[in-house]
Structure formats: structure tokens, C-alpha cells
Design a protein around this motif. Structure first.
Motif, PDB file in Angstrom:
ATOM      1  N   ARG A  84       0.832  -1.198   0.000  1.00  0.00           N
ATOM      2  CA  ARG A  84       0.000   0.000   0.000  1.00  0.00           C
ATOM      3  C   ARG A  84       0.870   1.253   0.000  1.00  0.00           C
ATOM      4  O   ARG A  84       0.593   2.229  -0.704  1.00  0.00           O
ATOM      5  CB  ARG A  84      -0.892  -0.029   1.234  1.00  0.00           C
ATOM      6  CG  ARG A  84      -1.743   1.196   1.387  1.00  0.00           C
ATOM      7  CD  ARG A  84      -2.647   1.033   2.592  1.00  0.00           C
ATOM      8  NE  ARG A  84      -3.175   2.324   2.971  1.00  0.00           N
ATOM      9  CZ  ARG A  84      -3.936   2.536   4.027  1.00  0.00           C
ATOM     10  NH1 ARG A  84      -4.257   1.528   4.811  1.00  0.00           N
ATOM     11  NH2 ARG A  84      -4.368   3.741   4.315  1.00  0.00           N
ATOM     12  N   LEU A  85       1.952   1.182   0.788  1.00  0.00           N
ATOM     13  CA  LEU A  85       2.856   2.324   0.868  1.00  0.00           C
ATOM     14  C   LEU A  85       3.533   2.566  -0.472  1.00  0.00           C
ATOM     15  O   LEU A  85       3.680   3.705  -0.909  1.00  0.00           O
ATOM     16  CB  LEU A  85       3.902   2.060   1.954  1.00  0.00           C
ATOM     17  CG  LEU A  85       4.853   3.211   2.255  1.00  0.00           C
ATOM     18  CD1 LEU A  85       4.104   4.313   2.969  1.00  0.00           C
ATOM     19  CD2 LEU A  85       6.018   2.754   3.109  1.00  0.00           C
ATOM     20  N   LEU A  86       3.930   1.461  -1.143  1.00  0.00           N
ATOM     21  CA  LEU A  86       4.620   1.610  -2.417  1.00  0.00           C
ATOM     22  C   LEU A  86       3.686   2.179  -3.480  1.00  0.00           C
ATOM     23  O   LEU A  86       4.105   2.927  -4.352  1.00  0.00           O
ATOM     24  CB  LEU A  86       5.173   0.256  -2.874  1.00  0.00           C
ATOM     25  CG  LEU A  86       6.335  -0.276  -2.027  1.00  0.00           C
ATOM     26  CD1 LEU A  86       6.752  -1.655  -2.503  1.00  0.00           C
ATOM     27  CD2 LEU A  86       7.520   0.688  -2.092  1.00  0.00           C
ATOM     28  N   ARG A  87       2.388   1.819  -3.389  1.00  0.00           N
ATOM     29  CA  ARG A  87       1.429   2.327  -4.373  1.00  0.00           C
ATOM     30  C   ARG A  87       1.221   3.827  -4.212  1.00  0.00           C
ATOM     31  O   ARG A  87       1.075   4.545  -5.189  1.00  0.00           O
ATOM     32  CB  ARG A  87       0.091   1.597  -4.224  1.00  0.00           C
ATOM     33  CG  ARG A  87      -0.031   0.419  -5.174  1.00  0.00           C
ATOM     34  CD  ARG A  87      -1.497   0.084  -5.430  1.00  0.00           C
ATOM     35  NE  ARG A  87      -2.184  -0.225  -4.191  1.00  0.00           N
ATOM     36  CZ  ARG A  87      -2.251  -1.427  -3.653  1.00  0.00           C
ATOM     37  NH1 ARG A  87      -1.663  -2.433  -4.250  1.00  0.00           N
ATOM     38  NH2 ARG A  87      -2.888  -1.643  -2.531  1.00  0.00           N
ATOM     39  N   ALA A  88       1.181   4.280  -2.956  1.00  0.00           N
ATOM     40  CA  ALA A  88       0.945   5.711  -2.716  1.00  0.00           C
ATOM     41  C   ALA A  88       1.912   6.212  -1.653  1.00  0.00           C
ATOM     42  O   ALA A  88       1.532   6.421  -0.500  1.00  0.00           O
ATOM     43  CB  ALA A  88      -0.499   5.926  -2.270  1.00  0.00           C
ATOM     44  N   PRO A  89       3.190   6.368  -2.025  1.00  0.00           N
ATOM     45  CA  PRO A  89       4.192   6.732  -1.012  1.00  0.00           C
ATOM     46  C   PRO A  89       3.906   8.085  -0.356  1.00  0.00           C
ATOM     47  O   PRO A  89       4.285   8.309   0.799  1.00  0.00           O
ATOM     48  CB  PRO A  89       5.501   6.782  -1.800  1.00  0.00           C
ATOM     49  CG  PRO A  89       5.206   6.279  -3.151  1.00  0.00           C
ATOM     50  CD  PRO A  89       3.733   6.284  -3.357  1.00  0.00           C
ATOM     51  N   ARG A  90       3.209   8.974  -1.096  1.00  0.00           N
ATOM     52  CA  ARG A  90       2.976  10.310  -0.551  1.00  0.00           C
ATOM     53  C   ARG A  90       2.018  10.277   0.635  1.00  0.00           C
ATOM     54  O   ARG A  90       2.037  11.151   1.491  1.00  0.00           O
ATOM     55  CB  ARG A  90       2.413  11.229  -1.637  1.00  0.00           C
ATOM     56  CG  ARG A  90       3.493  11.985  -2.406  1.00  0.00           C
ATOM     57  CD  ARG A  90       2.917  12.561  -3.688  1.00  0.00           C
ATOM     58  NE  ARG A  90       1.605  13.189  -3.475  1.00  0.00           N
ATOM     59  CZ  ARG A  90       1.442  14.420  -2.969  1.00  0.00           C
ATOM     60  NH1 ARG A  90       2.497  15.136  -2.663  1.00  0.00           N
ATOM     61  NH2 ARG A  90       0.238  14.911  -2.802  1.00  0.00           N
TER      62      ARG A  90
END
Lengths: 264, 376
Positions: free
Chosen positions: B146-152
Motif C-alpha cells: 500500500r505504501l509503495l502504491r501511494a508513497p505520498r
């Protein structure tokens, strides 16, 4: 058991909290006298220093100025061995020792005296457990397995185990359902009468105040603005007292107010 | 009012042989050893047996409390004496004690079957821990995706806070411990190497042992004790104060907000702290070698790259990152298992530290076996 002088005497008390350069004055020049046999309710808005006042009576806080005398001795000396025979305290959340069973919690102050035999201590604790309306079957339970009302009862039994003449209660009915709160009020009233206790309680609960107290002390503007029988206090002209007692909830609760017999 | 000790004496009263009680029959007074001995010397003989008193006079007692009343009641054999003279308040108290004096219900019976069940429960507990860890790792994997998909949108503020508290504030203590270990180690090695005249090899010995093994493990054990316990206590307190439940009700995923930032922070901080500890240990060893054997710091520094291959450093950093992840996961696992009482909080914190230190050493042993051909 008649001691000369008042149970609790507070003179010119100032409580000040310092944090990061700020000074926060909770009490300024507060005086209060609590006579033996009274059942005093301390009321006041949130943050008016009710609990701090209780903690001062217990000697848990150090007064910035002034004197707190409990049973003729400075309150700060209370934490000595045998304190449980002078003052009992019911903390708001019970403060039961979670590592001990119910019976061990109640027996703890007696057991710590290290002289009395184990079976006597157990019998006394068991009597106290039933005095607060609990069944002996509950004796082996752990505090984590008890409901809120039962925790308060066990904590009350522990506070009373050495029959102190003075009992302090912090929000005794907070967090209890109305039935349990009524039961606890009834219990407090009977203990007050049977044991001749002096009771000081902090509460927001108007029902409890009108049902139980022989006296009410109102805390506002960092001092006691009124202290007397509930009817007298209600008559005092002050914005807080008017809002507190004459609001919707206040008027509903006043139906509970009954005249306290004079011969108490 | 003076505190008068309780006393009891035999006296013949008009009604017959009597016992007269005086003083304060309260728990506090009775518990004074002299008073207790005096009362015990008289009371049993007066209460029961052939010379028992027939009449009991309590009216001169200054103060009676439930402990005193219970003592009398038990002495009487839990029966009323033939004749009892009391004040009304004393009688109500004695009646209350008499009414409530019941045998203590026996605790649940615990036989052999119970021990057997207890053993079973322990075995199941091990499985529950493994299952919990597995679930935590799986959740961590999903959260990382999940973090990699939306790091921001990641929990970066939490991450930087943990990085500071776990990493930056641990620098002084790790440096001190590393330095001292380096000094001691080099001193001991010097004693042995001098026997063979192999003084310069101190660089090889110290370099390989500190960079490859001691630095990372030492740092990991310190961080496991320091931050592993903190993580468990933080999350455990959140359980006790119902914050975890509040997060769930508010729809905030606790894996994503509590576990992930801590794991990331430790995974980043641990290799850095490991390098820092290694440097401190080497510095300590260098000074010690200079003082005990005259191996100059200049020689030490120039000989180090030849003695220790660079791959050792990457191996150390790699395993430190694994240590960090393990410490964070174990800390979170035990924190989430805390039950809402203080005792469980203490047990969880202890278990977390013990398990994470054990796991660090186990993982280190595995690394040693798997990478035995690298860098030596």
C-alpha cells in the motif's frame, strides 16, 4: 470515639502547579472545616480543583501555602504505616492492585501490619467483602474480571478494612449504571450511619448530592464560595450555583432532597 | 485521646467469673507486637476451656473496630458467650461480624487434569504466538504494498518521530558500550598475541570480529532492550487505555499506522546504529592497542582495509536491517497481545525484550552459517 476538634481543617490553602514556566493556581487562600459525622459533598465545575483538594486532604500533594490538618495531624504525615486506620480513600477507578485477588486486595493493609494471624485477617476481609454487598464467592476473582460497580465495592471494602473514621470518595458513582449507582448510594448511607463515618466526596452527580449529603461545599474562583446544608447552599446568589442547582437536571434531582434530621 | 493498648483481665463480677476488656481494640493497636502478645496470653484461656469466663464486659472498651470484634468472635468459638455486656454500637458491630463470618469458599479445585490442561494451553499459546507473528508479517507485507502504491500518503510523520526516538537518542549509549567493549577486547587480545609476537594481527582479529559480529549484535541487543520494550509498552498502554479500540472504531488501520512506521524506522535506524557502534568499538580497540602494544593508530587505519573485506560491512548492515525488523515486529506483536490490565503490560514488556534478544542471536547464528563463505 469523640475526638475534640474537627476531622479536617484546611486553612489558607494555596495549590499551585508549575509546568514549563507557567504557574497554574488551583486554590487560593481556601479554608474549609469538616466536622466529625458529616457527609460532605464537594461540588464545582470541571477543573475547579475538587480532586486536588481531596489529594491535599490525603497528603498526596504539597500545599504551596497554608495548612491541612487531618485528625489533628498535618496531612503530609498521612502516608506513614497504619495510615489505613485513619483515612480511607475510594479512588475514582478503584485503584485495586491488579496482581492480587479480591480478598487479598481487601486484606492487604491488615496483612502488612505483619502481626495479626492469617485466619483473622481473612475473616475480617471476608466480613468487609459482605458488608459492601458482595458474595463470598467473588473472593477469589481477580480485579480484571470484575465489573465497574464491583470494582468500586471492593475498593470501598479495602478503604474500610481498618475502620478509619474518615472516608474520602472521588466520584463514587461515576461510570456506574443508575441501578448500581443507587445501590452504592444506599450502601454509603448505611455505612455512614452504622459506622459513624465522616465522609467527604467529590461528585458531579446531583442525585447523589441531594440523596446523601448533610453538607455541600461549592468550589469556584479558586476557593470555597459556599458551604452548608444543601438548601442553604442552593439559596446562595452566584452564577455557578444557579446554573448547577437550578438547571434542568438540578430541579429534577431536588425532588430527592429530604430534610436531614437535626439530631445527627 | 491517648492511644491506649487493648487489655483484658479476669475479674469476678456479681454474675460470675468475668472478663473485663479495656483500651482500644482496633486493628492498629492490636497489631502492635507487645499488645498482641499480651492479648494472646490472656484471651484464649478466658474464652474457652475450663477456666472460661462466663460474663464478658466490653463496656469499658474505648474503641472497638471490626478486627477487634472479629478477634473476640473467633475466640469465643463463633458463639455468643453466656452473658455479654456491651454498648449498643458494639453489639451491632458484633452482630454484623457474626452474620458475615462464613467459611471462605474454596478456590477451584486444581488436580492433575488441570495441570494437563495447563500444558495444553501452553502448547496452544506457542501456536497462537506463531500465528500472531505470521499475521503481523502478512499485514506488514500488505501495508508495504500500500505504501509503495501511494508513497505520498504514508505515515511519514510517525516514521520520522520513531526514527528520532529509536535512532538518534540511542547514539550516546551505544557509543559508550561499543567503545568500552572495544577497549576490553583489544586489551585481552593483546595479552594473547604478544605471546606469539603477532602484535600487528590485532587489526585483523579486532576488525573482523567487531565489524562482522560484535558491532551489529551489540547494537541490536541494546536496541532490543531499549526500543523493543518501549514499543511493547507504548502499544500495550494504548490497549489498556482503549486507544487501540478507538483506532479501530475510527477506521484507522493499526497495522499501517502503528506497526509499519516502527518497522520502517528500525529497519533504517538499525544499520546506522550498528555502523556507529562498530566505529566506537574500533576506536576503543585502536586506543587500547596503541597503549598496550604500541600499534599506532595510523598503522591501524591503513591496515584495516586489507584485513577486513568490504563485503563484511554490507553483510553487517544487511543483517542489522533484519534485526531491526525483527525487534520491531516482536515489540508490536507483544504490545498488541497485552490485555487491559497492568500486570499483563509488565509481562508483555518482559517477554518482548527476552524474545527479541533471543531472536537477534538466533538470526545472527543463521547469518553466520549461510554467509560463512562471504568476506573471510
Amino acid at each position: 470515639m469523640n475526638r475534640p476538634g474537627p476531622m479536617v481543617e484546611i486553612e489558607g490553602l494555596s495549590s499551585v502547579f508549575r509546568s514549563a514556566g507557567h504557574e497554574f493556581v488551583v486554590h487560593r487562600d481556601l479554608s474549609l472545616r469538616i466536622e466529625a459525622g458529616e457527609l460532605l459533598s464537594i461540588v464545582g465545575a470541571s477543573g475547579s480543583g475538587k480532586t486536588v483538594l481531596l489529594r491535599q486532604i490525603l497528603g498526596l500533594e504539597r500545599p504551596a501555602r497554608g495548612r491541612v490538618t487531618v485528625l489533628g495531624r498535618p496531612a503530609l504525615q498521612l502516608g506513614e504505616p497504619g495510615a489505613a486506620s485513619r483515612v480511607g480513600m475510594l479512588f475514582q477507578h478503584g485503584a485495586l492492585f491488579s496482581a492480587f485477588s479480591v480478598l487479598e486486595n481487601i486484606a492487604f493493609p491488615l496483612r502488612e501490619l505483619r502481626t495479626l494471624p492469617e485466619d483473622l485477617v481473612r475473616d475480617v476481609a471476608l466480613v468487609k467483602l459482605q458488608m459492601v454487598g458482595l458474595d463470598p464467592v467473588q473472593a477469589h476473582k481477580m480485579p480484571a474480571d470484575l465489573s465497574g460497580g464491583m470494582v468500586k465495592r471492593v475498593a470501598l471494602a479495602r478503604a474500610l478494612v481498618m475502620d478509619p473514621p474518615l472516608l474520602l470518595l472521588d466520584e463514587p458513582t461515576a461510570g456506574l449504571d443508575p441501578d448500581s449507582a443507587d445501590d452504592l448510594c444506599e450502601l454509603l448511607r448505611s455505612l455512614h450511619q452504622e459506622l459513624g463515618l465522616t465522609v467527604v466526596m467529590v461528585t458531579h452527580d446531583l442525585d447523589t448530592i441531594f440523596e446523601l449529603s448533610t453538607k455541600v461545599a461549592v468550589l469556584a474562583e479558586q476557593r470555597v464560595i459556599a458551604c452548608g446544608a444543601p438548601r442553604e447552599v442552593m439559596a446562595v446568589e452566584h452564577p455557578f450555583i444557579r446554573d448547577f442547582f437550578q438547571g434542568e437536571r438540578g430541579r429534577r434531582a431536588q425532588t430527592l432532597l429530604h430534610d436531614v434530621p437535626e439530631d445527627r | 485521646m491517648a492511644d491506649t493498648p487493648p487489655s483484658i483481665r479476669r475479674q469476678s463480677l456479681p454474675q460470675g467469673a468475668g472478663a473485663v476488656l479495656q483500651g482500644q481494640w482496633t486493628a492498629a493497636q492490636l497489631a502492635e507486637p507487645p499488645a498482641w502478645t499480651a492479648v494472646q496470653a490472656e484471651l484464649p484461656a478466658l474464652a474457652q476451656g475450663r477456666s472460661a469466663a462466663r460474663v464478658w464486659d466490653l463496656r469499658q472498651i474505648q474503641r472497638l473496630d471490626h478486627t477487634g470484634a472479629q478477634l473476640l468472635w473467633n475466640s469465643w468459638g463463633r458463639r455468643w458467650p453466656e452473658e455479654l455486656l456491651t454498648m449498643p454500637a458494639q453489639r451491632t458491630m458484633l452482630e454484623r461480624v457474626a452474620r458475615f463470618s462464613v467459611p471462605l469458599p474454596a478456590p477451584e479445585h486444581r488436580g492433575l487434569a488441570h495441570a494437563w490442561m495447563l500444558l495444553g494451553r501452553k502448547v496452544l499459546l506457542v501456536f497462537a504466538h506463531l500465528q500472531g507473528m505470521l499475521r503481523l508479517v502478512g499485514q506488514l507485507f500488505l501495508d508495504t504494498l500500500r505504501l509503495l502504491r501511494a508513497p505520498r500518503l504514508g505515515p511519514w510523520r510517525d516514521f520520522s518521530g520513531h526514527l528520532y526516538h529509536i535512532g538518534a537518542t540511542a547514539l550516546p549509549i551505544t557509543a559508550l558500550v561499543g567503545f568500552l567493549i572495544g577497549v576490553v577486547l583489544a586489551y585481552l587480545m593483546a595479552q594473547q598475541l604478544r605471546l606469539f609476537g603477532a602484535d600487528p594481527y590485532i587489526v585483523n582479529l579486532l576488525g573482523i570480529s567487531v565489524i562482522r559480529e560484535l558491532g551489529p549484535v551489540l547494537a541490536a541487543i541494546l536496541i532490543a532492550g531499549r526500543s523493543g520494550s518501549t514499543i511493547t509498552a507504548q502499544i500495550g498502554v494504548m490497549r489498556v487505555t482503549e486507544e487501540l479500540d478507538a483506532m479501530r472504531v475510527l477506521g484507522i488501520p493499526r497495522g499501517y499506522r502503528l506497526v509499519l512506521p516502527r518497522v520502517l524506522a528500525l529497519a533504517v535506524a538499525m544499520p546506522l546504529i550498528s555502523v556507529w557502534t562498530t566505529l566506537a568499538a574500533l576506536l576503543g580497540g585502536m586506543i587500547s592497542a596503541d597503549l598496550t602494544m604500541g600499534v599506532s593508530p595510523a598503522y591501524f587505519v591503513s591496515a584495516l582495509p586489507d584485513a577486513v573485506q568490504a563485503s563484511n560491512l554490507s553483510l553487517a548492515s544487511g543483517k542489522s536491517a533484519v534485526f531491526g525488523v525483527m525487534i520491531a515486529l516482536i515489540g508490536c506483536h507483544f504490545g498488541l497481545r497485552v490485555k487491559p490490565n497492568t500486570e499483563s503490560l509488565g509481562q508483555g514488556t518482559t517477554a518482548s525484550v527476552v524474545v527479541s534478544i533471543t531472536v537477534v542471536i538466533l538470526v545472527d547464528a543463521m547469518f553466520a552459517v549461510v554467509f560463512r563463505n562471504v568476506g573471510i
